[in-house]
Write a protein that holds these residues in place. Sequence first.
Motif, short mmCIF file in Angstrom:
data_model
loop_
_atom_site.label_atom_id
_atom_site.label_comp_id
_atom_site.label_asym_id
_atom_site.label_seq_id
_atom_site.Cartn_x
_atom_site.Cartn_y
_atom_site.Cartn_z
N ALA A 145 50.27 41.90 40.71
CA ALA A 145 51.51 41.57 41.43
C ALA A 145 52.41 42.79 41.58
N ASP A 146 51.85 43.90 42.04
CA ASP A 146 52.62 45.15 42.16
C ASP A 146 53.52 45.17 43.39
N PHE A 147 53.30 44.28 44.35
CA PHE A 147 54.08 44.32 45.58
C PHE A 147 54.18 42.92 46.18
N ALA A 148 55.16 42.78 47.07
CA ALA A 148 55.29 41.55 47.85
C ALA A 148 54.63 41.80 49.21
N LYS A 151 49.94 42.55 58.40
CA LYS A 151 50.60 42.44 57.11
C LYS A 151 51.34 43.73 56.79
N ILE A 152 52.39 43.62 56.00
CA ILE A 152 53.09 44.77 55.44
C ILE A 152 53.36 44.48 53.98
N GLU A 153 53.50 45.53 53.18
CA GLU A 153 53.67 45.37 51.74
C GLU A 153 54.87 46.18 51.26
N ALA A 189 53.88 36.61 49.56
CA ALA A 189 53.36 36.38 48.21
C ALA A 189 53.03 37.72 47.55
N PRO A 190 53.23 37.77 46.20
CA PRO A 190 53.83 36.73 45.38
C PRO A 190 55.36 36.73 45.54
N ARG A 191 55.97 35.64 45.23
CA ARG A 191 57.43 35.56 45.31
C ARG A 191 58.10 36.25 44.13
N VAL A 192 57.36 36.45 43.06
CA VAL A 192 57.84 37.23 41.91
C VAL A 192 56.85 38.37 41.70
#
Length: 302
Positions: free
Chosen positions: A154-157, A190-192, A142-145
């Motif tokens: 929402a700068d990264f997935a 987690k990874i981003e 998340a986010p998927r967009v």
Amino acid sequence: RGLPRLLSTLLVLCLLGGTAAAFAVTERLKLVPSPIVAPKVTKAFSPVCDCATAEARIRFGLRDADRLTVTIIDEDSNPVRTIADAESLPAGPVAFVWDGRGAPQGVYRARVHLADARRTIDIPNEMRLDTTPPELSVESIAPRVFSPDGDGHADFARVRFRLSERARVILSAGGVDVVKSTPRARGEGKIEWFGRGAEVGPQSLEVVAYDLAGNRSTEVDALVRLRFIELIRVRIVVPPGVRFGAVVSTDAERYRWKLGARTGSSRARTLALLSPALPGRYTLTVAYRGHRDAIPVFVRTP
């Protein structure tokens, strides 16, 4: 009475003498430098991984030239395989390789016998033979967009995962490794991905884990979308002089729009506009901070 006492005294003196001699030998051995120095071994390896850790490497410095026999021993100090047999080697760095094939999973060490020095040394460094792949489960993406524009929205997935053992997690986008984690402990992590260098549009992701021995987990596939600002429809057809709406996908707080000769700004996710009075083909453009999208608007008389 005198004879037994004499024998007892002699026995005690012999025991004391033997103990003193053994102590002296032990102390002398402590002062003798080890014939091998700075041993290093591969901590974990997998004969089935087809990777850099498919073999265990044993390295150390040899203080003097000697004839070496190197044997792999198990946790109970039982010999498993001889990888060097009375091999004559000069002083300096030496290296040996054990492929581990045919041996069960477990912890092993190397035993070095130096024929000329008449010494046998068990290297304490352990080698773990591991052929079991780690288990990786992806809890969420998340986010998927997302839009990596640095505005804090929402700068990264972000990929949240769970590991069955200590492993390194790698995230690939379009077949290219884009994020590599440091080895992580068993449990959650987690990874981003900030989408650097990626083109706007759908991104095919693959998440996989490699344990310390090099075994690869089953990959987990996912799809996300990188966008900054988009008009959802590919074209709009409207009559002249009527109000219509255009859905804008963005996380920007405010954006600019242009339709024909008219311009403005908005923060609405559905942009409400008045179509031009004259029929024709126009272009609707939305933009912010150098990012833009455009679609044709056809004004036609009913």
